[in-house]
Design a protein around this motif. Structure first.
Motif, PDB file in Angstrom:
ATOM      1  N   GLN A 184       0.690  -1.056  -0.023  1.00 18.78           N
ATOM      2  CA  GLN A 184      -0.003  -0.065  -0.118  1.00 18.78           C
ATOM      3  C   GLN A 184       0.971   1.158   0.139  1.00 18.78           C
ATOM      4  O   GLN A 184       1.884   1.303   0.697  1.00 18.78           O
ATOM      5  CB  GLN A 184      -0.890  -0.057   1.228  1.00 18.78           C
ATOM      6  CG  GLN A 184      -1.495  -1.367   1.264  1.00 18.78           C
ATOM      7  CD  GLN A 184      -2.919  -1.089   1.981  1.00 18.78           C
ATOM      8  OE1 GLN A 184      -4.036  -1.017   1.328  1.00 18.78           O
ATOM      9  NE2 GLN A 184      -2.994  -1.490   3.391  1.00 18.78           N
ATOM     10  N   GLN A 206      -1.925   3.423  -3.900  1.00 18.96           N
ATOM     11  CA  GLN A 206      -2.062   1.927  -4.403  1.00 18.96           C
ATOM     12  C   GLN A 206      -2.516   1.449  -2.907  1.00 18.96           C
ATOM     13  O   GLN A 206      -2.085   1.447  -1.981  1.00 18.96           O
ATOM     14  CB  GLN A 206      -0.992   1.271  -4.784  1.00 18.96           C
ATOM     15  CG  GLN A 206      -0.628   1.884  -6.386  1.00 18.96           C
ATOM     16  CD  GLN A 206       0.776   1.343  -6.616  1.00 18.96           C
ATOM     17  OE1 GLN A 206       1.936   1.299  -5.980  1.00 18.96           O
ATOM     18  NE2 GLN A 206       0.873   0.459  -7.818  1.00 18.96           N
ATOM     19  N   GLY A 230      -6.159   5.527  -9.760  1.00 21.90           N
ATOM     20  CA  GLY A 230      -5.795   5.527  -8.242  1.00 21.90           C
ATOM     21  C   GLY A 230      -5.182   7.000  -7.932  1.00 21.90           C
ATOM     22  O   GLY A 230      -4.235   7.172  -7.653  1.00 21.90           O
TER      23      GLY A 230
END
Lengths: 116, 109
Positions: free
Chosen positions: B2, B25, B69
């Motif tokens: 992440q 992400q 994203g």
């Protein structure tokens, strides 16, 4: 609405002592409370998540025996830093949410801990 | 893993407009929050986006593109009190907020 308080705002203690920080949701019942730590110029680091009446879930690397969390009611959670050392000096922030999905976290004002 | 990516620092002039970008992400996605944090204080909520598009709230607007994203926070009519750090925090599949270091915004007269 959605006010979260923390007490104390700041605390200075000697190395080896324990410090308790309280987090209260004043006008709502918090299903979940979160404890964060933030070092200067760094991001918030989640320490643990607690749900009322159950044991807290600690993040990897956070010692549960050193950072004791109690979530005794839907409006109160406490974090006790046991045997504090200078490296524990940090800004501790709690937040509370009312539900699992979507919900923004309402942050307390934070507690600045300095361990001498 | 992440990951959050925001500029470390930005400078803008009082009265102007500034856009703070954020790419992320995460493992799953349940919306994205923007928070403002003044030095020595806890974060305060600014906005929440879960669907693509622009959410406008007074001088602040937030945009989200889930496929890319990507999100941005747009601040208009900048005031000196807007000098703060702005934190982009997406929520993952476990409804946990993922925090980056934020963008420090400096407003000059």
């Amino acid at each position: 609405g959605a006010v979260v308080s923390q007490h104390p705002s700041w605390v200075i203690c000697k190395s080896g002592t324990s410090v308790k920080i309280e987090c209260r949701s004043l006008d709502f019942q918090a299903t979940t409370m979160f404890w964060y730590r933030q070092f200067p110029k760094q991001s918030l680091m989640l320490m643990a998540t607690s749900n009322e009446g159950s044991k807290a879930t600690y993040e990897q690397g956070v010692e549960k025996d050193k950072f004791l969390i109690n979530h005794a009611s839907l409006t109160l959670s406490t974090l006790t830093v046991t045997s504090a050392h200078p490296e524990d000096s940090s800004f501790y922030i709690c937040s509370a949410s009312v539900g699992r999905e979507n919900n923004e976290q309402f942050f307390g004002p934070g507690t600045r801990l300095t361990v001498l | 893993g992440q990951n959050i990516d925001q500029p470390t620092e930005m400078t803008a002039t009082e009265g102007a407009i500034v856009q703070i970008n954020c790419t992320y992400q995460t493992s799953g996605f349940n919306g994205l929050f923007w928070y403002q944090q003044h030095a020595g204080e806890a974060p305060t909520f600014l906005s929440y986006n879960v669907l693509d598009g622009l959410e406008e709230k007074g001088r602040f607007s937030s945009f989200l593109s889930r496929s890319k994203g990507y999100s941005y926070l747009l601040l208009k009519e900048l005031q000196m009190k807007d000098s703060a750090s702005y934190l982009c925090a997406p929520m993952d599949s476990n409804y946990q907020l993922i925090w980056g270091a934020g963008t420090k915004l400096i407003i000059k007269p």
